[in-house]
Design an enzyme around this catalytic site. Structure first.
Site, PDB file in Angstrom:
ATOM      1  N   ASP A  21       0.857  -1.190   0.000  1.00  0.00           N
ATOM      2  CA  ASP A  21       0.000   0.000   0.000  1.00  0.00           C
ATOM      3  C   ASP A  21       0.892   1.238   0.000  1.00  0.00           C
ATOM      4  OD1 ASP A  21      -2.037   1.784   0.139  1.00  0.00           O
ATOM      5  OD2 ASP A  21      -2.843   1.106   2.056  1.00  0.00           O
ATOM      6  N   ALA A  22       1.207   1.721  -1.202  1.00  0.00           N
ATOM      7  CA  ALA A  22       2.082   2.889  -1.340  1.00  0.00           C
ATOM      8  C   ALA A  22       1.418   4.018  -2.124  1.00  0.00           C
ATOM      9  CB  ALA A  22       3.392   2.496  -2.020  1.00  0.00           C
ATOM     10  N   LYS A  23       0.311   3.698  -2.797  1.00  0.00           N
ATOM     11  CA  LYS A  23      -0.473   4.696  -3.549  1.00  0.00           C
ATOM     12  C   LYS A  23       0.424   5.555  -4.443  1.00  0.00           C
ATOM     13  CE  LYS A  23      -4.104   4.889  -0.035  1.00  0.00           C
ATOM     14  NZ  LYS A  23      -3.481   3.989   0.969  1.00  0.00           N
ATOM     15  N   ARG A  24       1.305   4.900  -5.174  1.00  0.00           N
ATOM     16  CA  ARG A  24       2.225   5.622  -6.034  1.00  0.00           C
ATOM     17  C   ARG A  24       1.519   6.135  -7.284  1.00  0.00           C
ATOM     18  NH1 ARG A  24       5.026   6.464  -1.918  1.00  0.00           N
ATOM     19  NH2 ARG A  24       6.880   5.216  -1.525  1.00  0.00           N
TER      20      ARG A  24
END
Length: 311
Positions: free
Chosen positions: A104-107
């Protein structure tokens, strides 16, 4: 195919939930912090070691209950290089235990920067002509696609090349999501524009799996049950990652709408509810954190499965 593997793991364990790993020092029992600080002092490295002990312990306790874990990169990044090193170790340990890993890094970016993000989490780089694996090698990554296709295609390219998947932010669980994601764009709501884009890219890049789900999934919050219901009906080929259960107010009766008639196509996240379950036990010291986390993960599974039958 990566999303197929996630669905298969869910069916094997009859459990459509993912345990979020969002550690902070406040979440970690004192005896683990004491052990880490005795080794490295009250430093960033000491804090990172406490994170490692905690996350490894949670993985050990949950490995036969949940099909997946979802480390949130920001909680590790705050500790600098020591935290990033532990994040690598946590991903590797979870995969060693047979768990599917959703990073979960929402890049989200464009051009070569986006390609670098994709390679970091899903691909790898070549050093002096020698290919090496990704430093994280996650199975899946959350992606902010609101920059358009330029910010998505580098990820989908690696999905095909390295058998990975992504979850695009579509309708997020936070209250202010409506300020943008519920706006009307022409004849469509903005969050459905993003879902439409996921479908278009799926078709164009041939990203469908054998179980009828795309390698591009959608993040749709449990706090918006009517949207969950509408999106599931309209986008049967998109696998949903559903945050917001528990601490954010989402209920089992709400998340049932994320699944299709076979109980497939979605996975529901809980982070603090599982990680911090030890704070609600009689012991109070956290020495029972593994037992408490396991009990909460089982309770969550049973709670959701009252409404969702996984066939």
């Amino acid at each position: 195919m990566s999303m197929d593997r996630l669905q298969e793991k869910i069916r094997q364990k009859k459990n459509p939930t993912v345990a979020g790993l969002d550690p902070t020092l406040d979440h970690i029992p004192q005896h683990l912090k004491d052990e880490a600080f005795a080794k490295y002092g009250k430093t960033l490295r000491g804090a990172a070691e406490a994170y490692r002990l905690f996350c490894f312990g949670l993985i050990d306790a949950l490995q036969d209950v949940v099909p997946a874990v979802k480390p949130q990169s920001a909680y590790f990044e705050v500790l600098g290089s020591a935290g990033i090193a532990v994040l690598e170790q946590v991903v590797a340990y979870a995969k060693e235990k047979g768990l599917y890993v959703i990073m979960d890094a929402k890049r989200g970016d464009i051009g070569s920067t986006c390609e670098a993000y994709a390679n970091a989490y899903l691909g790898g780089i070549s050093i002096d002509g020698e290919p090496i694996v990704s430093p994280f090698d996650a199975d899946c990554l959350t992606v902010n696609g609101y920059l358009g296709t330029d910010g998505i295609k580098p990820f989908t390219a690696l999905c095909k090349e390295h058998d990975k998947a992504i979850f695009l932010l579509v309708k997020t669980s936070n209250p202010s999501s409506k300020e943008l994601q519920d706006m009307i764009a022409g004849d469509r709501v903005v969050h459905t524009v993003m879902a439409d884009l996921a479908v278009r890219l799926t078709d164009k890049e041939q990203l469908m799996g054998k179980h009828g789900f795309s390698r591009i999934g959608a993040v749709v919050g449990a706090t918006h049950p009517s949207d969950l219901k509408n999106l599931r009906a309209k986008y049967p080929q998109l696998f949903f990652l559903v945050p917001g259960y528990g601490a954010q107010g989402g209920k089992a009766k709400d998340v049932q709408y994320a699944f299709d008639q076979f109980g497939h196509g979605a996975i529901v996240n809980s982070s603090r509810g599982i990680m911090c379950a030890w704070k609600k036990t009689e012991d109070g010291t956290g020495r029972d954190y593994q037992e408490a986390a396991r009990a909460e993960a089982i309770r969550m599974r049973n709670d959701i499965c009252r409404y969702v039958a996984i066939l």
